[in-house]
Motif scaffolding. Structure first.
Motif, PDB file in Angstrom:
ATOM      1  N   TYR A 102      18.202  33.877  98.648  1.00  0.00           N
ATOM      2  CA  TYR A 102      19.525  33.496  98.156  1.00  0.00           C
ATOM      3  C   TYR A 102      20.585  33.500  99.257  1.00  0.00           C
ATOM      4  CZ  TYR A 102      24.248  34.272  96.603  1.00  0.00           C
ATOM      5  OH  TYR A 102      25.606  34.211  96.511  1.00  0.00           O
ATOM      6  N   PRO A 103      20.656  34.541 100.139  1.00  0.00           N
ATOM      7  CA  PRO A 103      21.670  34.495 101.198  1.00  0.00           C
ATOM      8  C   PRO A 103      21.566  33.245 102.064  1.00  0.00           C
ATOM      9  CG  PRO A 103      20.752  36.699 101.032  1.00  0.00           C
ATOM     10  CD  PRO A 103      19.904  35.805 100.168  1.00  0.00           C
ATOM     11  N   TRP A 125      30.036  40.512  99.602  1.00  0.00           N
ATOM     12  CA  TRP A 125      29.676  39.576 100.666  1.00  0.00           C
ATOM     13  C   TRP A 125      30.309  38.210 100.432  1.00  0.00           C
ATOM     14  CZ3 TRP A 125      25.802  35.432 100.431  1.00  0.00           C
ATOM     15  CH2 TRP A 125      25.611  34.804 101.675  1.00  0.00           C
ATOM     16  N   VAL A 126      30.248  37.731  99.210  1.00  0.00           N
ATOM     17  CA  VAL A 126      30.774  36.413  98.878  1.00  0.00           C
ATOM     18  C   VAL A 126      32.292  36.361  99.052  1.00  0.00           C
ATOM     19  CG1 VAL A 126      31.202  34.864  96.917  1.00  0.00           C
ATOM     20  CG2 VAL A 126      28.892  35.684  97.379  1.00  0.00           C
ATOM     21  N   LYS A 127      32.957  37.495  98.869  1.00  0.00           N
ATOM     22  CA  LYS A 127      34.409  37.536  99.000  1.00  0.00           C
ATOM     23  C   LYS A 127      34.872  37.061 100.379  1.00  0.00           C
ATOM     24  CE  LYS A 127      38.346  40.540  97.974  1.00  0.00           C
ATOM     25  NZ  LYS A 127      38.782  41.911  97.612  1.00  0.00           N
ATOM     26  N   ASN A 128      34.019  37.244 101.401  1.00  0.00           N
ATOM     27  CA  ASN A 128      34.355  36.797 102.747  1.00  0.00           C
ATOM     28  C   ASN A 128      34.366  35.270 102.865  1.00  0.00           C
ATOM     29  OD1 ASN A 128      34.425  39.492 103.664  1.00  0.00           O
ATOM     30  ND2 ASN A 128      32.208  39.489 103.990  1.00  0.00           N
ATOM     31  N   TYR A 129      33.710  34.598 101.911  1.00  0.00           N
ATOM     32  CA  TYR A 129      33.602  33.135 101.963  1.00  0.00           C
ATOM     33  C   TYR A 129      34.187  32.501 100.705  1.00  0.00           C
ATOM     34  CZ  TYR A 129      30.187  34.508 105.489  1.00  0.00           C
ATOM     35  OH  TYR A 129      29.567  35.085 106.569  1.00  0.00           O
ATOM     36  N   ILE A 140      24.379  47.829  91.581  1.00  0.00           N
ATOM     37  CA  ILE A 140      24.482  47.983  93.036  1.00  0.00           C
ATOM     38  C   ILE A 140      24.323  46.633  93.742  1.00  0.00           C
ATOM     39  CG2 ILE A 140      23.406  49.025  95.074  1.00  0.00           C
ATOM     40  CD1 ILE A 140      22.577  51.378  93.218  1.00  0.00           C
ATOM     41  N   GLY A 141      23.303  45.888  93.329  1.00  0.00           N
ATOM     42  CA  GLY A 141      23.069  44.579  93.940  1.00  0.00           C
ATOM     43  C   GLY A 141      24.188  43.600  93.656  1.00  0.00           C
ATOM     44  N   GLY A 142      24.694  43.605  92.415  1.00  0.00           N
ATOM     45  CA  GLY A 142      25.777  42.699  92.058  1.00  0.00           C
ATOM     46  C   GLY A 142      27.041  42.965  92.857  1.00  0.00           C
ATOM     47  N   VAL A 200      21.952  38.199 111.723  1.00  0.00           N
ATOM     48  CA  VAL A 200      21.860  37.467 112.995  1.00  0.00           C
ATOM     49  C   VAL A 200      22.012  35.966 112.764  1.00  0.00           C
ATOM     50  CG1 VAL A 200      20.326  36.884 114.922  1.00  0.00           C
ATOM     51  CG2 VAL A 200      20.442  39.235 114.085  1.00  0.00           C
ATOM     52  N   LEU A 201      21.328  35.441 111.744  1.00  0.00           N
ATOM     53  CA  LEU A 201      21.359  34.006 111.481  1.00  0.00           C
ATOM     54  C   LEU A 201      22.757  33.509 111.116  1.00  0.00           C
ATOM     55  CD1 LEU A 201      18.082  33.460 109.392  1.00  0.00           C
ATOM     56  CD2 LEU A 201      18.464  33.001 111.806  1.00  0.00           C
ATOM     57  N   PHE A 202      23.532  34.355 110.443  1.00  0.00           N
ATOM     58  CA  PHE A 202      24.846  33.930 109.963  1.00  0.00           C
ATOM     59  C   PHE A 202      25.950  34.069 111.009  1.00  0.00           C
ATOM     60  CE2 PHE A 202      23.441  35.290 105.421  1.00  0.00           C
ATOM     61  CZ  PHE A 202      22.562  34.224 105.402  1.00  0.00           C
ATOM     62  N   ASP A 203      25.614  34.623 112.160  1.00  0.00           N
ATOM     63  CA  ASP A 203      26.609  34.814 113.224  1.00  0.00           C
ATOM     64  C   ASP A 203      26.562  33.622 114.182  1.00  0.00           C
ATOM     65  OD1 ASP A 203      28.263  35.655 115.282  1.00  0.00           O
ATOM     66  OD2 ASP A 203      27.592  37.736 115.171  1.00  0.00           O
TER      67      ASP A 203
END
Length: 361
Positions: A340-341, A96-100, A88-90, A143-146
């Protein structure tokens, strides 16, 4: 050195993500069958099965959360839960990483992501307190990533998150919050040109404060000073990377010196190279990440990149707080996986600042 922006073919993306899946499976297999480490997971499951309660609120919250799933699905095997949470975590991380993805496909970021993903599967994606903690932190990360959200709202979000975790989960986040505020005022607020005028009196007041507490309330003073010795006592027989203070003594100066030295040891853990292959790889990873963060931190003090500044203050406040009491490097790495994020976003924002050149792969 010129950094390059990549135009990535769908085939390259598929190959890379298959590699990430293999790394995730291999890391979970390594944990379950070679390392055999599940950390607090076995204790948490036993407490759930036998309905044991402790005064530690972080354990009670974690056991209440996982207890719902254990009792619903009737699964009490720690390895099964490790694999389920790992899957699930993977999947969540890869989505999420696919967006970047265009930023992941630089050699340095690609290697660091693979190492990070492996450590997440080994340390974070288990029956653990850390998985609960990162669930608390996800709203703050969003919030931080926006980039559209103001610094004031981001700082408010971090304040709310740290106070919430302090009240309901882990008390040491109060210390981390104080360190975060001090770092922001010293290096990134509008009055940063006066930081030396602020820093020197602060250090003097800190020393006087510790000395005063020692004289007036010695029991509290020695509880703070002895926090490392107390945590180390329960780990010295099970950890081979235990962190022992270099300087002996119980005075305020010795305490502050040990705190500073241990911070540097966490930032640059060269001593791990003599502890074994796995510890050596972990040490290389930490040094690479921390060198990047130190470099970017120095750059940010000379510029106005507030988005990156807030993330860096968050990371360094955690590292400095950890130097106060983390008993060993394994515990430190396990706790750092919750950030990690933030680490990945720091690396991504570094690439965003340098989008030079185009390469097709």
């Amino acid at each position: 050195m010129m950094l390059k922006r990549y135009r990535i073919s769908n085939q390259s993306i598929r190959i890379a993500f298959l590699l990430f899946v293999f790394i995730g499976i291999f890391s979970k297999f390594l944990q379950a069958n070679v390392l055999g480490q599940f950390y607090d997971g076995e204790r948490i499951l036993n407490d759930i099965i036998y309905d044991i309660k402790f005064t530690d609120r972080s354990y009670n919250v974690t056991e209440a959360f996982f207890g719902i799933f254990v009792k619903t699905f009737k699964i009490a095997d720690i390895k099964i839960w490790a694999w389920l949470i790992g899957i699930i975590g993977g999947v969540a991380v890869l989505r999420w990483v696919k967006n970047y993805v265009k930023y992941i496909f630089t050699l340095d970021n690609f290697i660091l992501f693979m190492l990070s993903f492996s450590l997440l599967e080994i340390y974070l994606f288990n029956v653990s307190k850390e998985i609960i903690q990162i669930l608390f932190m996800i709203p703050t990360y969003s919030v931080l990533f926006d980039s559209r959200i103001s610094d004031r709202k981001k700082l408010f979000s971090i304040t709310t998150m740290m106070l919430f975790i302090t009240l309901f989960f882990r008390r040491y986040y109060a210390i981390m919050f104080v360190i975060f505020c001090l770092m922001w005022m010293l290096f990134f607020c509008k009055a940063k040109k006066h930081r030396l005028k602020f820093a020197i009196p602060f250090l003097i007041i800190l020393w006087i404060g510790l000395w005063s507490v020692k004289q007036l309330v010695p029991s509290i003073y020695y509880e703070v000073i002895g926090i490392r010795a107390m945590t180390n006592a329960s780990y010295e027989t099970v950890a081979n990377t235990i962190i022992v203070d270099v300087i002996t003594g119980t005075g305020p100066i010795e305490f502050l010196l040990n705190w500073s030295i241990n911070t540097l040891r966490l930032l640059f853990p060269v001593e791990l190279f003599a502890k074994g292959v796995f510890q050596c790889i972990t040490g290389i990873y930490l040094i690479l990440i921390d060198c990047i963060m130190v470099k970017e931190f120095i750059k940010c003090t000379k510029s106005s990149n507030s988005n990156l500044s807030i993330l860096l203050c968050l990371m360094f406040s955690f590292i400095i707080c950890s130097a106060l009491f983390e008993p060993d490097f394994g515990s430190y790495v396990r706790h750092e996986t919750m950030f990690y994020p933030a680490v990945q976003m720091i690396l991504i924002k570094m690439k965003e600042k340098n989008p030079k050149g185009d390469v097709s792969i």
